[in-house]
Design a protein around this motif. Structure first.
Motif, mmCIF file in Angstrom:
data_model
loop_
_atom_site.group_PDB
_atom_site.id
_atom_site.type_symbol
_atom_site.label_atom_id
_atom_site.label_comp_id
_atom_site.label_asym_id
_atom_site.label_seq_id
_atom_site.Cartn_x
_atom_site.Cartn_y
_atom_site.Cartn_z
ATOM 1 N N ALA A 123 11.658 4.950 4.458
ATOM 2 C CA ALA A 123 12.509 3.755 4.457
ATOM 3 C C ALA A 123 11.871 2.578 5.180
ATOM 4 O O ALA A 123 12.337 1.444 5.057
ATOM 5 C CB ALA A 123 13.863 4.070 5.082
ATOM 6 N N THR A 124 10.796 2.808 5.935
ATOM 7 C CA THR A 124 10.115 1.732 6.659
ATOM 8 C C THR A 124 8.827 1.296 5.970
ATOM 9 O O THR A 124 8.066 0.522 6.532
ATOM 10 C CB THR A 124 9.795 2.163 8.097
ATOM 11 N N TYR A 125 8.565 1.820 4.774
ATOM 12 C CA TYR A 125 7.359 1.528 3.989
ATOM 13 C C TYR A 125 6.106 2.184 4.539
ATOM 14 O O TYR A 125 4.996 1.811 4.166
ATOM 15 C CB TYR A 125 7.133 0.017 3.812
ATOM 16 N N ALA A 136 -7.961 5.930 -3.474
ATOM 17 C CA ALA A 136 -9.078 5.161 -4.020
ATOM 18 C C ALA A 136 -8.647 3.751 -4.406
ATOM 19 O O ALA A 136 -9.421 2.790 -4.274
ATOM 20 C CB ALA A 136 -9.672 5.881 -5.230
ATOM 21 N N LEU A 137 -7.417 3.594 -4.881
ATOM 22 C CA LEU A 137 -6.933 2.280 -5.300
ATOM 23 C C LEU A 137 -6.525 1.400 -4.129
ATOM 24 O O LEU A 137 -6.732 0.183 -4.154
ATOM 25 C CB LEU A 137 -5.726 2.452 -6.233
ATOM 26 N N LEU A 138 -5.957 1.989 -3.093
ATOM 27 C CA LEU A 138 -5.369 1.209 -2.005
ATOM 28 C C LEU A 138 -6.253 1.108 -0.772
ATOM 29 O O LEU A 138 -5.966 0.327 0.128
ATOM 30 C CB LEU A 138 -4.011 1.814 -1.611
ATOM 31 N N ASN A 146 1.225 1.480 6.520
ATOM 32 C CA ASN A 146 2.475 0.790 6.245
ATOM 33 C C ASN A 146 2.253 -0.335 5.231
ATOM 34 O O ASN A 146 1.526 -1.298 5.499
ATOM 35 C CB ASN A 146 3.083 0.230 7.531
ATOM 36 N N LEU A 147 2.907 -0.238 4.073
ATOM 37 C CA LEU A 147 2.693 -1.218 3.010
ATOM 38 C C LEU A 147 3.272 -2.580 3.355
ATOM 39 O O LEU A 147 2.735 -3.616 2.927
ATOM 40 C CB LEU A 147 3.303 -0.700 1.701
ATOM 41 N N PHE A 152 2.495 -8.333 4.613
ATOM 42 C CA PHE A 152 2.878 -9.551 5.332
ATOM 43 C C PHE A 152 1.870 -9.976 6.385
ATOM 44 O O PHE A 152 1.797 -11.158 6.715
ATOM 45 C CB PHE A 152 4.252 -9.358 5.978
ATOM 46 N N LEU A 153 1.101 -9.033 6.903
ATOM 47 C CA LEU A 153 0.116 -9.385 7.931
ATOM 48 C C LEU A 153 -1.292 -9.441 7.356
ATOM 49 O O LEU A 153 -2.276 -9.499 8.108
ATOM 50 C CB LEU A 153 0.191 -8.376 9.088
ATOM 51 N N HIS A 154 -1.388 -9.397 6.025
ATOM 52 C CA HIS A 154 -2.665 -9.566 5.315
ATOM 53 C C HIS A 154 -3.696 -8.536 5.782
ATOM 54 O O HIS A 154 -4.846 -8.863 6.090
ATOM 55 C CB HIS A 154 -3.198 -10.992 5.518
#
Length: 263
Positions: A123-125, A136-138, A146-147, A152-154
């Protein structure tokens, strides 16, 4: 409470858990399925005799503290936990923190989809499970899992575009989590960090527009394969968690690049 129903419920959950599900060594093949009673008692920090009496319908009415310990030991979902309390005639207290553990069958599902990047977020990402293609993608999710913080913090390891709508979705989901878990310290720290570090998040938080999860697209500038045009589809599952499926349109250069990354 019918003691027999409680006993059957406890035994069924114990026999459907494997040692690896609760962080215990697997060891040699066992005669009986699931965990041993003494293992559950140890995980629940209670005497083996007390747990055995519960499972044999001989125990006294357990206290809420005992029920919480048993629920944690048996890795019950929120729905199963509530059922456990109902069987004893005790009102379950509301959860104080998001579930940060993934059910084993969900983890197995992730690895049955090798051609699709899949992550599970709480629930907190926080990403609490992922398969190799998602990694591999991320990028390295151990460094920053944390997504929302990435967005938001780049802190994404490479450029991502087309995620503007995700900002509003994330803010709305985090606001809902704050309402449900007002005493969760990790969530409070995350929200303070995002509000102080991102004007975009602060504005989205104040607006609090409801954006349901669904189908989204984004473009990722991947260092190995170049620009990838990706589809993100979200499935909400029990435990207040979401599964995100990352795919590319069939026959496209992005789909071919994903096959290379999955190999």
């Amino acid at each position: 409470m019918t003691r027999r129903e409680l006993a059957l419920f406890l035994r069924d959950r114990r026999e459907n858990l494997r040692p690896g599900d609760v962080g215990l060594p697997t060891g040699p093949r066992r005669r009986a399925p699931g965990l041993r009673r003494e293992e559950v008692a140890d995980l629940a920090t209670m005497s083996v005799d007390y747990y055995v009496r519960l499972e044999q319908a001989r125990g006294p009415r357990p206290s809420p503290r005992i029920l919480d310990s048993v629920a944690d030991a048996l890795r019950l979902t929120p729905a199963e936990r509530a059922h456990l309390f109902r069987l004893t005639g005790v009102a379950p207290p509301p959860p104080t923190a998001p579930a940060r553990r993934v059910r084993p069958h969900v983890v197995e599902l992730l690895h049955r989809l090798p051609a699709t990047g899949v992550v599970v977020t709480d629930a907190t990402y926080d990403v609490i499970a992922r398969n190799p293609l998602a990694e591999a993608l991320l990028g390295n999710l151990d460094e920053e899992p944390n997504l929302a913080r990435r967005r938001f913090l780049h802190l994404n390891p490479w450029e991502v575009s087309g995620s503007e709508e995700f900002g509003h979705i994330a803010a709305a989901r985090l606001r809902g989590a704050a309402d449900r878990y007002p005493d969760d310290e990790p969530l409070a720290r995350l929200l303070a960090e995002l509000r102080n570090g991102s004007e975009e998040f602060a504005a989205a938080w104040d607006t609090a527009r409801v954006r349901p999860p669904g189908h989204r697209t984004k473009t990722v500038s991947h260092p190995e394969t170049g620009r990838l045009h990706l589809n993100c589809d979200v499935l909400t599952i029990p435990d207040d968690q979401q599964v995100v499926f990352i795919t590319a349109d069939p026959g496209t250069a992005s789909a071919r690049a994903m096959r290379l990354l999955s190999g």
